[in-house]
Write a protein that holds these residues in place. Structure first.
Motif, PDB file in Angstrom:
ATOM      1  N   LEU A 191       0.554  -1.354   0.226  1.00 50.81           N
ATOM      2  CA  LEU A 191       0.217   0.241  -0.195  1.00 50.81           C
ATOM      3  C   LEU A 191       0.748   1.364  -0.261  1.00 50.81           C
ATOM      4  O   LEU A 191       1.072   2.268  -0.747  1.00 50.81           O
ATOM      5  CB  LEU A 191      -1.005   0.087   0.951  1.00 50.81           C
ATOM      6  CG  LEU A 191      -1.954  -1.028   1.350  1.00 50.81           C
ATOM      7  CD1 LEU A 191      -3.126  -1.237   2.698  1.00 50.81           C
ATOM      8  CD2 LEU A 191      -2.895  -0.913  -0.054  1.00 50.81           C
ATOM      9  N   TRP A 193       3.594   1.765  -1.272  1.00 50.20           N
ATOM     10  CA  TRP A 193       4.527   1.420  -2.306  1.00 50.20           C
ATOM     11  C   TRP A 193       3.499   1.772  -3.390  1.00 50.20           C
ATOM     12  O   TRP A 193       4.088   3.393  -4.500  1.00 50.20           O
ATOM     13  CB  TRP A 193       5.335   0.285  -2.997  1.00 50.20           C
ATOM     14  CG  TRP A 193       6.581  -0.513  -2.421  1.00 50.20           C
ATOM     15  CD1 TRP A 193       6.581  -1.501  -0.869  1.00 50.20           C
ATOM     16  CD2 TRP A 193       7.568   0.750  -0.986  1.00 50.20           C
ATOM     17  NE1 TRP A 193       7.688  -1.145  -0.504  1.00 50.20           N
ATOM     18  CE2 TRP A 193       8.159  -0.444  -0.971  1.00 50.20           C
ATOM     19  CE3 TRP A 193       7.984   1.902  -1.453  1.00 50.20           C
ATOM     20  CZ2 TRP A 193       9.252   0.236   0.136  1.00 50.20           C
ATOM     21  CZ3 TRP A 193       9.280   2.471  -0.830  1.00 50.20           C
ATOM     22  CH2 TRP A 193       9.709   1.344   0.129  1.00 50.20           C
ATOM     23  N   ALA A 194       2.215   1.793  -3.461  1.00 47.63           N
ATOM     24  CA  ALA A 194       1.136   1.559  -4.316  1.00 47.63           C
ATOM     25  C   ALA A 194       0.674   3.579  -4.192  1.00 47.63           C
ATOM     26  O   ALA A 194       1.306   4.297  -5.407  1.00 47.63           O
ATOM     27  CB  ALA A 194       0.177   0.996  -4.065  1.00 47.63           C
ATOM     28  N   ALA A 195       1.107   3.929  -2.899  1.00 48.89           N
ATOM     29  CA  ALA A 195       0.404   5.425  -2.152  1.00 48.89           C
ATOM     30  C   ALA A 195       2.090   6.472  -3.158  1.00 48.89           C
ATOM     31  O   ALA A 195       1.793   7.186  -3.585  1.00 48.89           O
ATOM     32  CB  ALA A 195       0.698   5.650  -1.287  1.00 48.89           C
ATOM     33  N   MET A 196       3.381   5.691  -3.003  1.00 47.58           N
ATOM     34  CA  MET A 196       4.187   6.949  -3.450  1.00 47.58           C
ATOM     35  C   MET A 196       4.076   6.872  -4.749  1.00 47.58           C
ATOM     36  O   MET A 196       4.687   7.840  -5.596  1.00 47.58           O
ATOM     37  CB  MET A 196       5.503   6.233  -2.917  1.00 47.58           C
ATOM     38  CG  MET A 196       5.968   6.662  -1.502  1.00 47.58           C
ATOM     39  SD  MET A 196       7.515   6.337  -0.834  1.00 47.58           S
ATOM     40  CE  MET A 196       7.398   6.784   1.065  1.00 47.58           C
ATOM     41  N   THR A 197       4.062   5.684  -5.424  1.00 44.97           N
ATOM     42  CA  THR A 197       4.136   5.571  -6.968  1.00 44.97           C
ATOM     43  C   THR A 197       2.681   6.631  -7.885  1.00 44.97           C
ATOM     44  O   THR A 197       3.039   7.301  -8.583  1.00 44.97           O
ATOM     45  CB  THR A 197       4.157   3.999  -8.128  1.00 44.97           C
ATOM     46  OG1 THR A 197       2.871   3.886  -7.801  1.00 44.97           O
ATOM     47  CG2 THR A 197       5.111   3.941  -7.521  1.00 44.97           C
ATOM     48  N   LEU A 198       2.260   6.596  -6.897  1.00 42.28           N
ATOM     49  CA  LEU A 198       0.785   7.566  -7.567  1.00 42.28           C
ATOM     50  C   LEU A 198       0.985   8.809  -7.370  1.00 42.28           C
ATOM     51  O   LEU A 198       0.354   9.877  -7.181  1.00 42.28           O
ATOM     52  CB  LEU A 198      -0.155   7.500  -6.782  1.00 42.28           C
ATOM     53  CG  LEU A 198      -0.823   6.010  -7.685  1.00 42.28           C
ATOM     54  CD1 LEU A 198      -2.158   5.251  -6.538  1.00 42.28           C
ATOM     55  CD2 LEU A 198      -0.964   6.098  -8.821  1.00 42.28           C
ATOM     56  N   ALA A 200       2.119  10.382  -3.993  1.00 46.62           N
ATOM     57  CA  ALA A 200       2.814  10.839  -2.562  1.00 46.62           C
ATOM     58  C   ALA A 200       3.492  10.684  -1.975  1.00 46.62           C
ATOM     59  O   ALA A 200       4.203   9.773  -2.394  1.00 46.62           O
ATOM     60  CB  ALA A 200       1.564   9.435  -1.327  1.00 46.62           C
TER      61      ALA A 200
END
Lengths: 295, 359
Positions: A191, A193-198, A200
């Motif tokens: 979660l 890493w997902a947020a960071m690639t988006l 964040a």
């Protein structure tokens, strides 16, 4: 047959009437050792106290009216203030400590948890006496600060509300930390890493992903913490002193020193109602906005 | 979706975890708009490679360029990469629309513009009208598509797919695969897929890199890899294969005469470095081996006995004991030309189907 049913229930399959077989003993114990005395206490609080003892023939609400006296009002407010303060400090400390803890290796986590549990390895009375050596006018802290020339006269660190907060915070913090730590460890690492690639940044991941998903655990811990603060006895009695009494100590005095059980019962019921009220408000918060309506 | 698609260039990438080197000097260049797959068995370093590109891991050596920019040291949030995780990693506390809109919010896209873009992304993955649902209310395939929508709505320079189909059941996987194939043409985003599934890799990709033990073994179009594998590992990883080792005889005009004990001598394109008397290995795919009844054996056929039969529905796999070897043959399951265990058969092949491989 019974063991088979239990085995299936452990796998999440519904079991029938045999559930009572397993719950029964614990329920009976709760009923006999907790609910029945509590019920009796409530009944007793509605009887007048006479020099000869409890008058079970007549009924009165005088015991509750006596609670409206400003002295008891002050005690109730102080108990709430101290309890909420400890909960507030615990909650403020919980995320920094919990995030740090969840990031440690397995051995590091085991040791750190042991450290946070350590206040419970010592008896509450002994622990409170220990605090007096540290917090007293000629205690470690004041002598240290004085020898450094930072203060002229000793700080009052005990025999007041500060002493109660200091005495209870280390032990009761554990109950906020443990659920939060478990929730943080249970978060899917992807979660983040997902947020960071988006797009964040780490603090945005914390505010928008970590906090919303772990807040229910934090609030659960805060509720336990608060009820323990309300009910604590030894540390407030020893570190609060005669001028800083809390409800639990007054109830003890009335029940066991004055032997006035009816008024003591009224105090106990009042404490229960106030604590339950706060718990219900907190649970309302969890279910409503703060938890983000998590299902 | 955005401007012109960007390419990726990874040069001499190295990543170590303690004593093990997960990625051991990888050079991969993905062309703009290309659908590129990194294929390999588990533990080959393909996921580490993906995480290096995404910025989740920092490389111990080498460089990563996307388009004209060197992003080797850039933080994750500055890379403009769409990443779809194997377990989807949807935010469970947000609705589908909030999940898809997360990247837009992080990019400070004005609120008024977010709605239409979220709707368009959900439409692209055929989930229009699902914006108000929670991820927990969706099936695995639908969650997969939300993850895809969330990754493409930010119009990334590069789309990374980490084993995106492996959590789906067989039928759903087939559906998603054809949907991905459609999307690939419509979106035109440079895409890197990481997978261990050959069918996934071959059916979707323009080019495939086969990895083993942290290194790239071969890069090429799917048919190229299948027909002309660079070595025995690539040949074996891309499906069952007959692998014959023989002795090189005469070499003339780049064609070698290779003698295979128990079979016959074959004419094979010579690999650089082959000399007369050397050992040489060639591969032959099972579907290129023809089986006929032994009585109808033609010239150059080898006669043997069927010692294993496996029916796969549309195909039948045979194993034939011939010339002291076990030969694998695959044939369409028809009413004619079926053989049973123990049948004597003639095995024939065209030398042009033999591919020489390095050891």
């Amino acid at each position: 047959m019974i063991s088979g049913a239990a085995g299936r229930s452990a796998l999440g399959i519904r079991l029938g009437g045999s559930v009572w077989l397993f719950l029964g003993p614990a329920l009976l114990l709760m009923l006999a050792a907790y609910l029945a005395p509590l019920f009796d206490t409530t009944i007793v609080s509605l009887h007048p106290n006479r020099p000869t003892g409890i008058d079970r023939d007549s009924w009165t609400i005088a015991n509750y009216l006596r609670l409206l006296d400003t002295y008891y009002g002050e005690v109730l407010l102080r108990t709430l203030r101290v309890s909420l303060l400890i909960t507030l400090f615990s909650v403020l400390l919980a995320y920094p400590v919990g995030v740090w803890l969840a990031g440690l290796g397995p051995r590091g986590q085991a040791w750190a948890i042991l450290v946070y549990m350590s206040p419970w390895f010592v008896n509450a009375v002994v622990k409170s006496f220990g605090w007096t050596l540290i917090l007293g006018n000629r205690g470690l802290v004041n002598r240290g600060l004085q020898s450094l020339g930072l203060i002229d006269s000793p700080l009052r660190l005990m025999l007041n509300e500060t002493g109660i907060v200091i005495g209870l915070l280390p032990g009761h913090f554990l109950f906020v930390l443990l659920p939060l730590w478990a929730a943080l460890k249970g978060l899917d690492g992807n979660l983040r890493w997902a947020a960071m690639t988006l797009g964040a940044r780490p603090w945005q991941v914390f505010l928008r992903v970590t906090v919303p998903l772990t807040l229910p655990a934090l609030l659960a811990g805060a509720i336990i913490n608060f009820t323990m603060n309300m009910a604590a006895f030894a540390a407030p009695a020893l570190l609060g002193g005669t001028r800083t009494r809390v409800l639990s100590f007054i109830a003890y005095q009335v029940n066991l020193e004055e032997l006035n059980w009816p008024f003591g019962g009224a105090l106990a019921v009042a404490m229960l109602v106030v604590t339950l009220g706060f718990v219900m408000v907190a649970q309302g918060l969890t279910r409503g906005g703060l938890g983000g309506g998590r299902r | 979706m955005g401007g012109a698609p960007a390419g990726l260039e990874a040069r001499s990438l190295v990543k170590r975890f303690g004593a093990t080197t997960a990625v051991d000097g990888i050079d991969i260049a993905v062309r703009p708009g290309e659908f590129f797959t990194v294929l390999g068995p588990s533990g080959c370093g393909k996921t580490t490679f993906l995480r290096l590109v995404a910025g989740i891991l920092a490389p111990d050596g080498g460089s990563i360029r996307i388009g004209a920019a060197d992003l080797t040291q850039a933080p994750i949030w500055a890379r403009n990469i769409g990443l779809v995780f194997q377990n989807y990693a949807l935010f469970p506390h947000m609705t589908v629309a909030q999940n898809v809109g997360f990247g837009l919010a992080m990019r400070r896209v004005p609120r008024a513009d977010r709605g239409p873009r979220i709707a368009r992304a959900l439409e692209t993955v055929r989930l229009d009208g699902y914006g108000g649902r929670r991820p927990s209310e969706l099936s695995g395939g639908q969650q997969q598509r939300v993850a895809l929508a969330r990754a493409i709505v930010i119009e990334p320079d590069l789309l990374l797919l980490d084993e995106p189909l492996s959590n789906l059941d067989a039928r759903l996987r087939e559906d998603m695969r054809s949907e991905l194939a459609d999307l690939k043409h419509r979106l035109g985003i440079t895409t890197i897929l990481v997978t261990h599934d050959i069918h996934e890799a071959f059916s979707l990709s323009d080019r495939v890199a086969v990895m083993r033990a942290g290194r790239v073994e071969q890069v090429g179009a799917p048919t190229e890899l299948y027909e002309l594998p660079a070595n025995r590992f690539v040949a074996g990883f891309l499906g069952p294969v007959n692998e014959w080792t023989g002795r090189v005889g005469a070499i003339a005009d780049g064609t070698a005469e290779v003698e295979f004990a128990g079979l016959r001598s074959c004419r094979v394109p010579a690999l650089a470095g082959w000399r007369g008397g050397d050992e040489a290995t060639v591969i032959l795919r099972p579907e290129r081996l023809g089986l006929t009844a032994a009585s109808a054996a033609g010239e150059g056929a080898v006669v043997g006995r069927i010692d294993q039969v496996a029916h796969l529905g549309n195909l039948v796999n045979y194993r034939v004991a011939a010339g002291g070897r076990a030969l694998l043959a695959q044939a369409p399951a028809g009413r004619t030309g079926r053989f049973a265990l123990g049948d004597r058969v003639a095995v024939a092949w065209d030398d042009a189907d033999l591919a020489p491989v390095a050891p």
